[in-house]
Design a protein around this motif. Structure first.
Motif, PDB file in Angstrom:
ATOM      1  N   ALA A  17       1.006  -1.309   0.063  1.00 57.78           N
ATOM      2  CA  ALA A  17      -0.097   0.028   0.002  1.00 57.78           C
ATOM      3  C   ALA A  17       0.776   1.275   0.088  1.00 57.78           C
ATOM      4  O   ALA A  17       0.768   2.237  -0.704  1.00 57.78           O
ATOM      5  CB  ALA A  17      -0.937  -0.025   1.221  1.00 57.78           C
ATOM      6  N   LEU A  21       0.565   4.149  -2.682  1.00 55.60           N
ATOM      7  CA  LEU A  21       0.201   5.545  -2.423  1.00 55.60           C
ATOM      8  C   LEU A  21       1.018   6.575  -2.809  1.00 55.60           C
ATOM      9  O   LEU A  21       0.676   7.672  -2.994  1.00 55.60           O
ATOM     10  CB  LEU A  21      -0.380   5.592  -1.078  1.00 55.60           C
ATOM     11  CG  LEU A  21      -1.666   4.522  -0.480  1.00 55.60           C
ATOM     12  CD1 LEU A  21      -1.705   4.680   0.879  1.00 55.60           C
ATOM     13  CD2 LEU A  21      -2.746   5.315  -1.176  1.00 55.60           C
ATOM     14  N   TRP A  34      -6.144  -5.957  -5.645  1.00 53.27           N
ATOM     15  CA  TRP A  34      -6.673  -5.668  -4.394  1.00 53.27           C
ATOM     16  C   TRP A  34      -7.496  -6.362  -3.759  1.00 53.27           C
ATOM     17  O   TRP A  34      -8.392  -7.148  -4.140  1.00 53.27           O
ATOM     18  CB  TRP A  34      -7.364  -4.128  -4.553  1.00 53.27           C
ATOM     19  CG  TRP A  34      -6.399  -2.803  -5.002  1.00 53.27           C
ATOM     20  CD1 TRP A  34      -5.068  -2.959  -5.259  1.00 53.27           C
ATOM     21  CD2 TRP A  34      -6.919  -1.555  -5.295  1.00 53.27           C
ATOM     22  NE1 TRP A  34      -4.740  -1.728  -5.511  1.00 53.27           N
ATOM     23  CE2 TRP A  34      -5.539  -0.876  -5.613  1.00 53.27           C
ATOM     24  CE3 TRP A  34      -7.935  -0.900  -5.397  1.00 53.27           C
ATOM     25  CZ2 TRP A  34      -5.564   0.597  -5.934  1.00 53.27           C
ATOM     26  CZ3 TRP A  34      -8.006   0.358  -5.758  1.00 53.27           C
ATOM     27  CH2 TRP A  34      -6.872   0.985  -6.215  1.00 53.27           C
ATOM     28  N   LEU A  51     -15.015   1.072  -8.342  1.00 52.93           N
ATOM     29  CA  LEU A  51     -13.524   1.197  -8.232  1.00 52.93           C
ATOM     30  C   LEU A  51     -13.082   0.183  -9.607  1.00 52.93           C
ATOM     31  O   LEU A  51     -12.428   0.709 -10.175  1.00 52.93           O
ATOM     32  CB  LEU A  51     -12.672   0.652  -7.199  1.00 52.93           C
ATOM     33  CG  LEU A  51     -12.580   1.689  -6.214  1.00 52.93           C
ATOM     34  CD1 LEU A  51     -12.001   1.210  -4.634  1.00 52.93           C
ATOM     35  CD2 LEU A  51     -11.424   3.106  -6.675  1.00 52.93           C
ATOM     36  N   LEU A 137      -2.811  -4.190  -2.024  1.00 45.80           N
ATOM     37  CA  LEU A 137      -3.516  -3.177  -1.009  1.00 45.80           C
ATOM     38  C   LEU A 137      -4.847  -4.027  -0.668  1.00 45.80           C
ATOM     39  O   LEU A 137      -5.521  -4.573  -1.428  1.00 45.80           O
ATOM     40  CB  LEU A 137      -3.832  -1.923  -1.896  1.00 45.80           C
ATOM     41  CG  LEU A 137      -4.655  -0.972  -1.052  1.00 45.80           C
ATOM     42  CD1 LEU A 137      -3.577  -0.365   0.025  1.00 45.80           C
ATOM     43  CD2 LEU A 137      -5.060   0.271  -1.904  1.00 45.80           C
ATOM     44  N   VAL A 139      -8.113  -2.757   1.432  1.00 44.91           N
ATOM     45  CA  VAL A 139      -9.029  -1.694   1.975  1.00 44.91           C
ATOM     46  C   VAL A 139      -9.935  -2.274   2.886  1.00 44.91           C
ATOM     47  O   VAL A 139     -10.714  -3.034   2.771  1.00 44.91           O
ATOM     48  CB  VAL A 139      -9.651  -0.912   0.731  1.00 44.91           C
ATOM     49  CG1 VAL A 139     -10.528   0.386   1.481  1.00 44.91           C
ATOM     50  CG2 VAL A 139      -8.845  -0.361  -0.228  1.00 44.91           C
ATOM     51  N   LEU A 232      -5.269  -0.705   4.581  1.00 39.58           N
ATOM     52  CA  LEU A 232      -5.601   0.882   4.343  1.00 39.58           C
ATOM     53  C   LEU A 232      -6.831   1.028   5.144  1.00 39.58           C
ATOM     54  O   LEU A 232      -7.971   0.290   4.642  1.00 39.58           O
ATOM     55  CB  LEU A 232      -5.672   1.453   2.984  1.00 39.58           C
ATOM     56  CG  LEU A 232      -6.301   2.708   2.821  1.00 39.58           C
ATOM     57  CD1 LEU A 232      -5.315   3.868   3.227  1.00 39.58           C
ATOM     58  CD2 LEU A 232      -6.676   3.119   1.573  1.00 39.58           C
ATOM     59  N   LEU A 251      -7.132   6.772  -1.855  1.00 41.72           N
ATOM     60  CA  LEU A 251      -6.592   5.921  -2.659  1.00 41.72           C
ATOM     61  C   LEU A 251      -5.496   6.611  -3.926  1.00 41.72           C
ATOM     62  O   LEU A 251      -4.985   5.997  -4.706  1.00 41.72           O
ATOM     63  CB  LEU A 251      -7.496   5.247  -3.574  1.00 41.72           C
ATOM     64  CG  LEU A 251      -8.181   4.016  -2.575  1.00 41.72           C
ATOM     65  CD1 LEU A 251      -9.399   3.212  -3.500  1.00 41.72           C
ATOM     66  CD2 LEU A 251      -7.297   3.028  -2.285  1.00 41.72           C
TER      67      LEU A 251
END
Ligand code: AMP
Length: 264
Positions: A17, A21, A34, A51, A137, A139, A232, A251
């Protein structure tokens, strides 16, 4: 499993992540890998699918795979129906087999990259995934606990177009330093109104059991990814109008969306 391994080997990704980022927004050819975590009702499907549309990767929700297996009346149907309608988790073996098949089918169609929604849900599943691929990543979506039950009970699906809606109107007062939260209903267009159905596992009793199972089996998965620097945390500030722009900012995709809409 082989499908995941093959998919991964030819999929470019950024390894964590923090690196993601700090990079410029992804280009069209870069495929993300992800995962979306979060309690039942938090809105994983809503934000993951938005997304996916933005990034051009498939949205793979293991709950959808389970429901489609159920609807197929195949050999696993009656076993799955009992498990799902009790709010329990399907075995890791069955989930891995449904997911591998989905990835293999996608690969045959030229898909690459993904956002996984509702997987992994146990430490075992997370370990298997970690063993075959690098997730860029994870979330972790969160909202105030009081809103979760209402959101599940208010969920409606159009049985024709598959659209997801929510008739719940949520308003939580701020207290003890916690901000208040308002979530307007997400109502369907008139042509879907007569075709709305409720998921069989969105009853009060089953949702409570799903929330209990989440804290027992799935919450440890958050720590699994936190300790690997991939998590995240994202607190949803309200409904889609408030949350979507903030999620894009978190993001580092805010400009990306603007460029996409200019190009469209
Ligand atoms: P969902 O749509 O994500 O709420 O999933 C609906 C149901 O499918 C869950 O309550 C479980 O019974 C089953 N399910 C979905 N994903 C998984 C998973 N990763 N592991 C085990 N069971 C799952």
């Amino acid at each position: 499993m082989a499908a995941i391994t093959r998919l991964v080997k030819r999929t470019p990704y950024l390894p964590c992540a923090a690196r993601f980022l700090s990079h410029a927004p992804p280009q069209k050819e870069r495929n993300v890998q992800w995962v979306f975590l979060g309690c039942p009702g938090v809105g994983k499907g809503t934000y993951a699918s938005r997304l996916c549309n933005l990034l051009g990767v498939p949205h793979i929700a293991t709950g959808d795979l389970v429901r489609s297996e159920l609807a197929s009346n195949g050999p696993l149907s009656s076993q799955l129906s009992e498990i799902v309608n009790q709010g329990k988790l399907v075995s890791d073996e069955i989930i891995m087999s449904l997911l591998s098949k989905r990835l293999a089918d996608g690969e045959a169609k030229g898909e690459s990259g993904f956002i996984l929604d509702g997987f992994p849900r146990t430490i075992k599943q997370a370990e298997i995934l970690e063993g075959v691929t690098d997730i860029d990543l994870v979330v972790n979506l969160k909202i105030q606990e009081e809103a979760l039950l209402a959101k599940c009970l208010g969920r409606r699906i159009c049985n024709q177009c598959g659209g997801n809606f929510n008739v719940a109107s949520i308003s939580l007062k701020g207290e003890n330093g916690r901000p208040g939260m308002v979530m307007a209903p997400l109502l369907p267009p008139a042509h879907c109104m007569s075709k709305l159905v409720t998921r069989s596992d969105d009853t009060e009793e089953v949702v409570k059991e799903r929330l209990r199972i989440y804290s027992e089996k799935s919450q440890p998965v958050e720590e699994f990814y936190r300790s690997r620097g991939k998590l995240l945390e994202f607190d949803l500030p309200g409904g889609i109008p408030e949350s979507w722009p903030k999620l894009l900012q978190a993001l580092n995709l805010y400009d990306y969306e603007e460029k996409q809409s200019v190009a469209a």
